[in-house]
Scaffold this motif. Sequence first.
Motif, short mmCIF file in Angstrom:
data_model
loop_
_atom_site.label_atom_id
_atom_site.label_comp_id
_atom_site.label_asym_id
_atom_site.label_seq_id
_atom_site.Cartn_x
_atom_site.Cartn_y
_atom_site.Cartn_z
N TYR A 216 45.49 35.63 37.92
CA TYR A 216 45.42 37.05 37.77
C TYR A 216 46.26 37.53 37.12
O TYR A 216 47.26 37.10 36.39
CB TYR A 216 45.98 37.45 39.31
CG TYR A 216 44.96 36.91 40.59
CD1 TYR A 216 43.86 37.59 40.83
CD2 TYR A 216 45.18 35.33 41.17
CE1 TYR A 216 43.19 36.91 42.06
CE2 TYR A 216 44.51 34.95 42.09
CZ TYR A 216 43.23 35.85 42.75
OH TYR A 216 42.45 35.12 43.64
N GLY A 239 46.82 37.62 45.36
CA GLY A 239 45.32 36.75 45.08
C GLY A 239 45.21 35.97 46.49
O GLY A 239 46.05 35.51 47.08
N SER A 303 42.61 41.97 42.39
CA SER A 303 42.15 41.02 43.70
C SER A 303 42.20 41.99 45.08
O SER A 303 42.89 42.77 45.61
CB SER A 303 43.50 40.48 43.90
OG SER A 303 43.79 39.77 45.05
#
Length: 356
Positions: A216, A239, A303
């Motif tokens: 991420y 995440g 996310s």
Amino acid sequence: MAMQLKKLSEQVIVITGASSGIGLATARKAARQRARLVLVARNENALKQISDDINMQGAEAIYVAADVANEADMQRVASMAIERFGGFDTWMNVAGVGIFGKNEEVSMGDMRRLFDINFWGVVNGSLVAVKHLKTRGGALINMGSETSDRAVPLQGIYSASKHAVKGFTDSLRVELEEEGAPVSVTLIKPASIDTMLVTHAKNYLEVEPKLPPPIYAPEIAADALLYAAEHSVRDMYVGSRARLMGAGAHYIPRLLDKGMQRFMYKLMKSDKQADHRDNNNLYTHKTDLLERGGVGGTARETSVYTSAATHPRTTGAVMLGSGLALMALWQMKKRRQHTSGTSGAFDASSYGKTRW
């Protein structure tokens, strides 16, 4: 004193590890929201450049070159914040280092040095911060990891340090709550983040390490940190994989063991020959001023899980709207069925016989 967290534009925020990665991304995002900043790292030249850039953009930042492993340095950071801004409202312990290698191969000296930064750095910063925050209220935010809940191979001592950070943070939170201190204590638990962690890590592997996917963007972690600065929240995962790892560690630990034995080693090793082992920032700073390291694949820029956590009202409104829309469609379908059933008795009767 009741706990009340200010808007970012009204806050003074201390950020350790501010010269790269998540710390740098957080500093830049906070500056755009006009928070006043105290930036902390070992690399004074990098800090000066970052502070200059932020000040030129109309925000306000000072920097303090310091080692989080040194308690006196952390006390100096607090003193500088008080001298310049009259105090601080949020303290973020973001600084951290990594080591890749089997536990039996990593030297005891390197293990101790990593703990000095990742664990004792958090302890030093936290105790200095809460001494001040108890008198005026505010937020303490510590950087844990998905490895705070579930250790992984080849990052054993790093995982151990993040386990320790979780234990310390959880116990400190309870103690502060028991005495009624107006301090919000949050532990951030990111999954793999595209930062300089791998590039800065000391590597004992025969190849260059990488992080297991999905990876991420550091801005997602920064969003979580800044949300915790304004909202009192216990834990925040960055995440969805981080959340799943935590759940798996609790409910299916042995299955995770087997999965890691089979897949994790391959996911954490690249096909590039290892660089010189001394090329790391365990004992001294190296390359800074970068948020991303680009190691391990393309980073996800969003996310859904973390967005839902940092925008609960929007997420709730979307879920409510979706629920109402589904209900409306269901009712429309029922009305059509009812209309179809009463428009012609013969057809309805025939349909019924055919269906059953």
